[in-house]
Design an enzyme around this catalytic site. Structure first.
Site, PDB file in Angstrom:
ATOM      1  N   ASN A 148       0.805  -1.170   0.075  1.00 39.54           N
ATOM      2  CA  ASN A 148      -0.003  -0.105   0.020  1.00 39.54           C
ATOM      3  C   ASN A 148       0.993   1.221   0.035  1.00 39.54           C
ATOM      4  O   ASN A 148       0.480   2.495   0.146  1.00 39.54           O
ATOM      5  CB  ASN A 148      -0.816  -0.013   1.191  1.00 39.54           C
ATOM      6  CG  ASN A 148      -0.281   0.145   2.436  1.00 39.54           C
ATOM      7  OD1 ASN A 148       0.921   0.196   2.551  1.00 39.54           O
ATOM      8  ND2 ASN A 148      -1.173   0.098   3.586  1.00 39.54           N
ATOM      9  N   GLU A 155       1.431   4.285   7.579  1.00 37.14           N
ATOM     10  CA  GLU A 155       0.390   3.993   6.466  1.00 37.14           C
ATOM     11  C   GLU A 155       0.058   5.168   5.529  1.00 37.14           C
ATOM     12  O   GLU A 155       0.471   6.255   5.894  1.00 37.14           O
ATOM     13  CB  GLU A 155      -0.790   3.400   7.344  1.00 37.14           C
ATOM     14  CG  GLU A 155      -0.225   2.265   8.047  1.00 37.14           C
ATOM     15  CD  GLU A 155       0.030   0.827   7.373  1.00 37.14           C
ATOM     16  OE1 GLU A 155       0.183   1.041   6.249  1.00 37.14           O
ATOM     17  OE2 GLU A 155      -0.251  -0.386   7.999  1.00 37.14           O
TER      18      GLU A 155
END
Ligand code: GLP
Length: 259
Positions: A148, A155
């Site tokens: 990702n 993140e």
């Protein structure tokens, strides 16, 4: 067509060749530190990607006398909460995969403490950043990349100025770790991670990505404008970053320098 990244990209025929090239760069950094009388300060990633790099460094230590005396190594991140001795944790991984094979002094390896009680987390994050500063800052930071686009456990959504902190892990990230924990249920939901801003302070960054599962994240990191949507894209803002790939991880790129 987005403008190509200015980050130098090297594409190797195999994962093993890519790992050897990265290990050679780390070995040069270790030798340069020893020659300057200021042992190298390394930043290290956990995960499956750097395993070949650490194996090669172990070989260079055993067979060619690469000397890690005085070297300091800082891990990027650690699950929270986790016992530092737990085999799924990143301290145990880096001890086993890196520190022991290269003969690093046990005090030479540092990570955020996965057993920090909740009320001490802010102190622990400050302590970790201070320890890196007091060591003189990181000479060479090795990075992997999540599918990702995460670096360390930053993140998507992580800001370029973010510092070491407690973060929530994305479900994709937790799923990727489920095998090691014997199922998704036991993967921690949170982690302590160096921030994007902390990582960008290293003097040199080397991102290693291997395999087809990383190709799209690599393409976005290199060929889209830097954005929190793909935290690895902030490497484009570093003056001395490089990306090392195998062919599969490079499959999404318009071009790359073949080795
Ligand atoms: C992990 C770590 C990262 C690592 C990335 C990729 O969860 N937090 O530091 O680079 O995700 O892991 P792997 O190399 O196993 O694909």
């Amino acid at each position: 067509m987005p403008p190509p990244s200015t980050i130098p990209v090297t594409v190797h025929a195999t994962p093993a060749a890519a790992a050897r090239a990265v290990a050679a760069g780390i070995a040069d950094c270790v030798r340069a530190g020893a020659a300057a009388g200021r042992p190298a300060v390394l930043g290290l990633a956990a995960g499956s990607t750097p395993e070949g790099v650490y194996r090669e460094l172990g070989r260079l230590h055993a067979e060619e006398g690469l000397d890690f005396t005085g070297v300091r190594a800082f891990g990027l991140d650690e699950y929270w909460p986790i016992d530092p001795a737990a085999p799924q944790g990143f301290r145990a991984f880096l001890e086993h995969a890196f520190a022991r094979p290269v003969g690093l002094d046990p005090d030479g390896l540092a990570l955020p403490n996965g057993r920090t009680p909740p009320e001490r987390l802010a102190d622990e994050c400050h302590r970790y950043e201070r320890a890196i500063r007091e060591a003189g800052g990181i000479d060479l930071q090795l990075l992997g990349i999540g599918a990702n686009g995460h670096i360390a456990f930053n993140e998507p959504g992580s800001l370029p100025g973010s510092r070491t902190r407690l973060v929530e892990l994305d479900e994709d990230t937790r799923r990727a770790a489920a095998g090691a924990f014997g199922g998704l249920r036991d993967v921690p939901r949170r982690a302590l991670t160096m921030g994007v801003g902390s990582i960008l302070e290293a003097r040199r960054l080397v991102l290693l990505a291997l395999g087809p599962a990383k190709a799209e994240a690599v393409r976005r990191a290199l060929q889209e404008p830097p954005s929190p949507a793909v935290p690895a894209s902030f490497l484009q803002e570093h003056p001395s970053a490089e990306v090392v790939l195998d062919r599969a991880a490079a499959a999404g790129l318009a071009c790359g320098r073949p080795e």
